[in-house]
Design an enzyme around this catalytic site. Structure first.
Site, mmCIF file in Angstrom:
data_model
loop_
_atom_site.group_PDB
_atom_site.id
_atom_site.type_symbol
_atom_site.label_atom_id
_atom_site.label_comp_id
_atom_site.label_asym_id
_atom_site.label_seq_id
_atom_site.Cartn_x
_atom_site.Cartn_y
_atom_site.Cartn_z
ATOM 1 N N LYS A 1 -36.070 -61.152 -8.076
ATOM 2 C CA LYS A 1 -37.034 -59.767 -8.773
ATOM 3 C C LYS A 1 -37.078 -60.701 -10.474
ATOM 4 O O LYS A 1 -35.375 -60.528 -10.732
ATOM 5 C CB LYS A 1 -36.768 -58.835 -8.493
ATOM 6 C CG LYS A 1 -37.611 -57.674 -9.122
ATOM 7 C CD LYS A 1 -38.529 -56.173 -8.594
ATOM 8 C CE LYS A 1 -38.759 -56.272 -7.062
ATOM 9 N NZ LYS A 1 -39.514 -55.087 -6.964
ATOM 10 N N ASP B 1 -36.583 -44.102 -7.561
ATOM 11 C CA ASP B 1 -37.545 -44.231 -7.404
ATOM 12 C C ASP B 1 -38.075 -44.597 -5.392
ATOM 13 O O ASP B 1 -38.709 -45.676 -5.198
ATOM 14 C CB ASP B 1 -37.968 -45.665 -7.725
ATOM 15 C CG ASP B 1 -39.215 -45.591 -8.226
ATOM 16 O OD1 ASP B 1 -40.696 -44.947 -8.056
ATOM 17 O OD2 ASP B 1 -39.344 -47.157 -8.381
ATOM 18 N N GLY C 1 -45.883 -57.410 -9.880
ATOM 19 C CA GLY C 1 -46.364 -55.851 -9.850
ATOM 20 C C GLY C 1 -45.989 -55.370 -11.561
ATOM 21 O O GLY C 1 -46.024 -56.119 -12.195
ATOM 22 N N GLY C 2 -46.945 -54.039 -12.112
ATOM 23 C CA GLY C 2 -46.035 -53.708 -13.315
ATOM 24 C C GLY C 2 -44.652 -54.048 -13.459
ATOM 25 O O GLY C 2 -44.800 -54.272 -15.064
ATOM 26 N N MET C 3 -43.978 -54.170 -13.446
ATOM 27 C CA MET C 3 -42.807 -53.876 -14.168
ATOM 28 C C MET C 3 -42.101 -55.772 -14.099
ATOM 29 O O MET C 3 -40.953 -55.765 -14.758
ATOM 30 C CB MET C 3 -41.487 -53.565 -13.186
ATOM 31 C CG MET C 3 -41.544 -51.907 -13.490
ATOM 32 S SD MET C 3 -41.072 -51.307 -14.947
ATOM 33 C CE MET C 3 -40.023 -51.502 -15.148
#
Length: 556
Positions: free
Chosen positions: A40, A140, A20-22
């Site tokens: 992660k 979030d 993903g973006g992060m």
């Protein structure tokens, strides 16, 4: 990224699960504990600053306290990738769960049946409520951070993902929106205060959860547009159409709940995640009751329990009187009234109130419903707080057997009951029972949380004290001599638990026939207390009195 990369000397990355973006998510194996985990990686360039990474570290430590909650994905560990000299990506090590994100479920389902939507959001609220009680805000909440596992006739168990990690995403997201107008990720579930770049508190999580509930019920988010900035603007100024208007089969009270969760002003939303769960309760389907988090209680390192290897003394109980069902909302309001009585310090009166409500809760919700079981736990807890420790032990003993049978021994309610059982047994003078409860917990806590978890160290301290009070000072000394170095290493030499353990060690050395050694330990402890608290402090004076006592015994 090369295969078979190892992070922190123990987490071997096996296969990439997503990107993903992060950053990236990998399936990995923890070689120290020989278990599968998810890792992660949050790329350092996307983390934004050392300040944001420091926030992640702080929140990760808090999040570790949620281990064992059925609606939270457990965060095991975090760190930097040492292969890059400390400048590499931040990594988080999490429980590996098999399931689908709520995003994937939504793609296939469209509007959900009301009971299933209420169930999924109620479970998510349970996980958020536990976090809020521990001082953690997610920041979030979105379908991608809700995992649905064990799907089938029961509808699935919801687990909230990315506590702590969400601090990085949300902080970066809010900052870039406010400074550059660039939107990171989806704006569909962002609260007005987050859009404005303000601090997100618990009410922000509930707003995001309300947006998810709206979409589950209607098949669409409250505000949708191809223009992300237009969606953000609508969060600020526009009220969504009521869910019941878009879908008439949505009950009006449920539509009103969604509307209140999406209120523009935080103070107009439900006060807590528990309130959301309570207001969702009438819309749940009948059937198996899922585990839920206990309501807010003082948390003092309560251990994650397992069934005892030796049975506790059973207490005969009488079948409660049968009464007719009544309005659930009114009944829960009476339970909350008892909580208010307890908050005012009237523990015995609050226990009596709950005792009178228990037959009505059993009749209205059933004996195995979470609200009934929570009320039983609360009544037993308050019975102990009012000084009736033996009576509390009897009630907690009976409740523990029911919880272990219904939900498994590591359910949060059972966790609290085991802690209260040991505490009340010790205060009632049954130190052998208290020591047995703590002793049964320690190896299981180590397996769950690792040997250095604060709750493990705290339980070991309880165990040593109760073993000593049960007539085993030599056993207490043995336990404490192993514990003090661990407390010093993990919590620090000035931590109250470390100093308390040193005090217990000195005392039990004396009681085991070694007064000179006790005096020597108290002499060193007095010097430490004098440095930390001052020579005239109450703490130093207490240690000084113990020192004189054991010096006199050593001379005699």
């Amino acid at each position: 990224m090369a295969e078979e990369r190892v992070l922190g000397g123990r987490y071997r990355l096996l296969s990439q699960l997503g990107r993903g973006g992060m950053g990236e998510v990998w399936q990995a194996v923890d070689e120290l504990l020989d278990r599968s985990v998810a890792v992660k990686l949050i790329r350092a360039g996307r983390a934004g600053s050392e300040e944001v990474a420091a926030r992640f570290r702080r929140e990760a430590r808090l999040t570790a306290r949620l281990a064992g909650h059925p609606n939270v994905v457990i965060l095991h560990d975090f760190g930097y990738d040492g292969a890059h000299g400390g400048s590499g990506p931040v990594y988080a090590v999490m429980e590996l769960v098999a399931g689908r994100s709520l995003t994937a479920v939504l793609r296939e389902s469209g509007p959900m049946p009301v009971p299933r939507a209420a169930d999924l959001v109620s479970q998510a609220a349970s996980g958020l409520g536990a976090a809020h009680a521990a001082g953690i805000v997610h920041r979030d909440v979105k379908p991608g951070n809700l995992m649905v596992v064990e799907e089938g006739s029961g509808g699935g168990t919801v687990k909230v993902l990315d506590f702590g990690i969400a601090a990085l995403t949300a902080a970066t997201q809010s900052r870039r929106i406010t400074r550059t107008g660039q939107v990171i990720g989806t704006p569909l579930y962002m609260s007005p205060e987050q859009v404005r770049g303000e601090r997100v508190e618990r009410a922000g999580d509930l707003y995001s959860l309300g947006a998810i509930l709206y979409q589950l019920l209607t098949g669409q988010p409250p505000f949708a547009s191809q223009d992300s900035l237009a969606v953000l603007h609508r969060h600020l100024v526009e009220a969504p159409r009521p869910a019941a208007q878009l879908r008439p089969e949505v009950p009006e009270p449920l539509s009103e709940l969604v509307g209140s969760m999406l209120a523009k002003r935080a103070q107009e939303r439900p006060a807590t995640a528990e309130e959301v769960r309570d207001r969702l309760a009438p819309f749940l389907a009948s059937g198996p009751i899922r585990p839920s988090r206990p309501r807010s209680e003082p948390r003092t390192g309560t251990p994650a329990p397992v069934p005892p290897t030796r049975p506790y003394t059973r207490v005969a109980t009488t079948r409660p009187e049968t009464v007719g069902p009544e309005d659930p909302g009114r009944l829960l309001a009476l339970v909350d009234g008892a909580r208010a009585t307890a908050d005012a310090g009237q523990f015995a009166a609050a226990a009596r109130e709950l005792r009178g409500l228990l037959p009505r809760l059993r009749s209205t919700f059933g004996p195995e419903h979470p609200d009934t079981l929570r009320a039983r736990r609360r009544e037993a807890y308050l019975t102990g707080k009012s000084g009736e420790h033996r009576r509390a032990v009897e009630r907690l003993d009976a409740l523990l057997a029911d919880l272990a049978r219904l939900h498994g021994a590591r359910h949060p309610e059972a966790l609290a009951v085991r802690h209260y059982l040991a505490t009340n047994a010790g205060r009632a003078g049954d130190h052998a029972l208290a020591a047995r409860v703590h002793g049964d917990l320690v190896p299981d806590l180590v397996a769950l949380h690792g040997p250095d978890a604060e709750r493990v160290l705290t339980t070991r301290l309880y165990l040593a004290f109760e073993a000593g009070e049960a007539g085993g000072p030599e056993r207490a000394v043995e336990l404490l001599e192993e514990l003090v170095p661990d407390l010093t290493r993990v919590l620090g030499e000035d931590d109250p638990s470390t100093l308390r353990a040193r005090h217990y060690l000195a005392a039990y050395l004396g009681h085991s026939g070694r007064p000179a050694e006790a005096a020597r330990r108290y002499h060193a402890l007095l010097a430490h207390h004098t440095r930390v608290h001052g020579a005239q402090s109450a703490e130093a004076e207490r240690i000084r009195a113990h020192l004189r006592q054991w010096q006199d015994r050593a001379r005699g």
